[in-house]
Design a protein around this motif. Structure first.
Motif, mmCIF file in Angstrom:
data_model
loop_
_atom_site.group_PDB
_atom_site.id
_atom_site.type_symbol
_atom_site.label_atom_id
_atom_site.label_comp_id
_atom_site.label_asym_id
_atom_site.label_seq_id
_atom_site.Cartn_x
_atom_site.Cartn_y
_atom_site.Cartn_z
ATOM 1 N N PRO A 1 -5.797 -12.558 -5.217
ATOM 2 C CA PRO A 1 -7.583 -13.264 -4.761
ATOM 3 C C PRO A 1 -7.253 -14.821 -3.640
ATOM 4 N N GLU A 2 -6.281 -15.474 -4.418
ATOM 5 C CA GLU A 2 -6.525 -16.435 -3.890
ATOM 6 C C GLU A 2 -5.347 -16.633 -1.951
ATOM 7 N N VAL A 3 -4.873 -15.750 -1.611
ATOM 8 C CA VAL A 3 -4.235 -15.049 -0.909
ATOM 9 C C VAL A 3 -4.906 -13.902 0.390
ATOM 10 N N ALA A 4 -5.217 -13.041 -0.355
ATOM 11 C CA ALA A 4 -6.089 -11.842 0.196
ATOM 12 C C ALA A 4 -6.672 -11.831 0.874
ATOM 13 N N LYS A 5 -7.410 -12.665 0.946
ATOM 14 C CA LYS A 5 -8.923 -13.002 2.233
ATOM 15 C C LYS A 5 -8.573 -13.222 3.584
ATOM 16 N N GLY A 6 -7.640 -14.590 3.594
ATOM 17 C CA GLY A 6 -7.059 -15.200 4.450
ATOM 18 C C GLY A 6 -5.522 -14.091 5.193
ATOM 19 N N VAL A 7 -5.068 -12.692 4.782
ATOM 20 C CA VAL A 7 -4.397 -12.589 5.017
ATOM 21 C C VAL A 7 -5.379 -11.112 5.940
ATOM 22 N N GLY A 8 -6.053 -10.878 5.631
ATOM 23 C CA GLY A 8 -6.722 -9.173 5.085
ATOM 24 C C GLY A 8 -6.513 -8.165 4.742
ATOM 25 N N ALA A 9 -6.376 -8.674 3.034
ATOM 26 C CA ALA A 9 -5.864 -7.557 2.418
ATOM 27 C C ALA A 9 -6.557 -6.827 1.072
ATOM 28 N N THR A 10 -6.833 -6.311 0.129
ATOM 29 C CA THR A 10 -8.068 -6.190 -0.660
ATOM 30 C C THR A 10 -7.229 -6.925 -1.904
ATOM 31 N N PRO A 11 -8.422 -7.834 -2.151
ATOM 32 C CA PRO A 11 -7.740 -8.387 -3.691
ATOM 33 C C PRO A 11 -7.617 -8.039 -4.676
ATOM 34 N N ILE A 12 -7.011 -8.637 -5.605
ATOM 35 C CA ILE A 12 -6.802 -7.849 -7.096
ATOM 36 C C ILE A 12 -7.943 -8.399 -7.550
ATOM 37 N N PRO A 13 -8.063 -6.985 -8.331
ATOM 38 C CA PRO A 13 -9.666 -7.095 -8.753
ATOM 39 C C PRO A 13 -9.184 -8.479 -10.518
ATOM 40 N N PRO A 14 -11.302 -8.426 -10.787
ATOM 41 C CA PRO A 14 -11.120 -9.564 -11.671
ATOM 42 C C PRO A 14 -10.746 -9.082 -13.254
ATOM 43 N N SER A 15 -10.511 -7.330 -13.362
ATOM 44 C CA SER A 15 -10.431 -5.923 -14.613
ATOM 45 C C SER A 15 -8.988 -6.365 -14.734
ATOM 46 N N HIS A 16 -8.119 -6.431 -13.852
ATOM 47 C CA HIS A 16 -6.345 -7.071 -14.051
ATOM 48 C C HIS A 16 -5.807 -8.379 -14.073
ATOM 49 N N PHE A 17 -6.987 -9.197 -14.855
ATOM 50 C CA PHE A 17 -7.061 -10.773 -14.980
ATOM 51 C C PHE A 17 -7.664 -10.677 -15.927
ATOM 52 N N PHE B 1 6.408 8.813 4.669
ATOM 53 C CA PHE B 1 5.592 7.702 3.798
ATOM 54 C C PHE B 1 5.531 7.027 5.131
ATOM 55 N N ASP B 2 6.143 7.329 6.595
ATOM 56 C CA ASP B 2 5.929 6.374 7.729
ATOM 57 C C ASP B 2 4.715 5.915 8.155
ATOM 58 N N ARG B 3 3.904 4.960 7.026
ATOM 59 C CA ARG B 3 2.919 4.495 7.162
ATOM 60 C C ARG B 3 3.286 2.943 8.065
ATOM 61 N N PRO B 4 2.435 2.341 8.552
ATOM 62 C CA PRO B 4 2.194 1.205 9.258
ATOM 63 C C PRO B 4 3.067 0.671 8.140
ATOM 64 N N ALA B 5 3.285 -1.228 8.494
ATOM 65 C CA ALA B 5 4.053 -2.599 7.660
ATOM 66 C C ALA B 5 2.606 -2.847 7.229
ATOM 67 N N PRO B 6 2.740 -3.391 6.119
ATOM 68 C CA PRO B 6 1.537 -4.532 5.390
ATOM 69 C C PRO B 6 0.547 -5.313 6.492
ATOM 70 N N GLY B 7 0.167 -4.980 6.280
ATOM 71 C CA GLY B 7 -0.865 -5.926 7.636
ATOM 72 C C GLY B 7 -1.490 -5.073 8.327
ATOM 73 N N THR B 8 -1.294 -4.362 8.704
ATOM 74 C CA THR B 8 -1.366 -3.338 10.216
ATOM 75 C C THR B 8 -1.902 -2.176 9.789
ATOM 76 N N ALA B 9 -2.293 -1.802 8.485
ATOM 77 C CA ALA B 9 -2.896 -0.590 8.629
ATOM 78 C C ALA B 9 -4.331 -0.630 8.251
ATOM 79 N N PRO B 10 -4.985 0.222 8.341
ATOM 80 C CA PRO B 10 -6.272 0.588 7.919
ATOM 81 C C PRO B 10 -6.379 1.162 7.182
#
Length: 320
Positions: free
Chosen positions: A211-227, A166-175
């Protein structure tokens, strides 16, 4: 408002580019925009640390000689940073140098992460040649060595699970990984070292995926269904089980719980706690060869749905 920024390495993300972007944007989710927060309520307040102390901490996290509760998480975050990168981060935090320029760099880095090639994890599994080779329907004789997942004689008692890495890259550095089907819970493309186990009052995924953070860091935002809370309101009234205002039972308003087709949707301004355990559906990826080929074909998995979902619009499909 000027944002403080984090380091994101793009060299491992873009095969066509060796560019390396430096920022501290992704740190804001846990440490605050100005490093004024204790990350996850556990870390030191970084803005109160000296430049030298910040540098010692970053280097210590990388070589494993520093840290307490956040050690596992931070080790993955700084794994790809050079001494020069860490020095630049310390100077940014304490000196504020280049924050305007780095804000643009951060957004460029986030955009590069989001637009980088999406990995098709089924490419080799769905290979026609492999499927043909493993097809037992065309064989005149089928031995026990090809039945099931063992791939060896039933008399061999030394069969053990594949040792997955499970040696994946660190968060923010993986496709990202392509979804297996429309609205499939996306697989976790990055390392989860220091992030698990997830607990109700300690969920480190939220630092980047809200959602308010994800766009700025390139992460997948938590979808509305989870709220959204889809569960029916349930109370015990006068000894009767009442769901959505209706008595459940043979002599009640509805025969059983299955007769409730739709609960009243309750939209929330916070993450619904019934979905707090991210790793229950979102699993980390291991670099292993699958035991069998995959003949599954997903309908409608267009480029849009390879990285996004419309689950909030499909929750009532088939029950209305």
């Amino acid at each position: 408002m000027t944002k403080v920024i984090k380091v994101i390495a793009l060299g491992t993300l873009l095969a066509s580019s060796a560019a390396y972007a430096v920022s501290t944007a992704a740190c804001a989710g846990c440490h605050g925009q100005h490093f004024e927060k204790a990350a996850m309520g556990k870390s030191k307040i970084v803005k109160d640390m000296s430049k030298a102390d910040i540098l010692v901490a970053l280097k210590g996290y990388k070589d494993g000689s520093y840290g307490g509760a956040m050690k596992g998480l931070m080790k993955g975050q700084v794994a790809s940073l050079s001494d020069e990168d860490m020095k630049a981060i310390a100077e940014m935090i304490k000196g504020g140098a280049g924050t305007v320029t780095d804000k643009a760099t951060a957004h460029a880095a986030a955009a590069a992460v989001a637009q980088s090639k999406v990995i098709d994890i089924n490419a080799k599994v769905c290979d026609p040649e492999r499927i043909k080779k493993e097809d037992l329907g065309n064989k005149k004789e089928v031995g026990e060595e090809v039945l099931g997942l063992r791939k060896t004689t039933l008399f061999n008692e030394n069969v053990k699970p594949v040792d997955g890495k499970f040696d994946r890259p660190a968060p923010g550095t993986a496709p990202k990984f392509e979804r297996a089907y429309v609205n499939a819970p996306p697989m976790i493309p990055h390392s989860v070292e220091g992030l698990l186990p997830i607990k109700k009052d300690n969920n480190q995924c939220l630092g980047c995926h809200m959602p308010e953070v994800a766009k700025g860091v390139g992460a997948t935002p938590i979808p509305p269904s989870h709220f959204t809370n889809y569960r029916p309101d349930t109370v015990l009234k006068n000894g009767e089980l009442v769901k959505e205002g209706k008595i459940v039972g043979l002599k009640g308003d509805i025969g059983n719980v299955g007769d409730i087709k739709l609960a009243k949707v309750k939209k929330l301004n916070h993450l619904y706690q019934g979905r707090f355990n991210c790793s229950q559906c979102h699993a980390p990826q291991a670099n292993i060869q699958t035991a069998v080929a995959n003949t599954f074909k997903s309908d409608g998995l267009t480029d849009e749905f390879k990285t996004h979902s419309n689950l909030i619009n499909m929750m009532n499909d088939g029950v209305q």
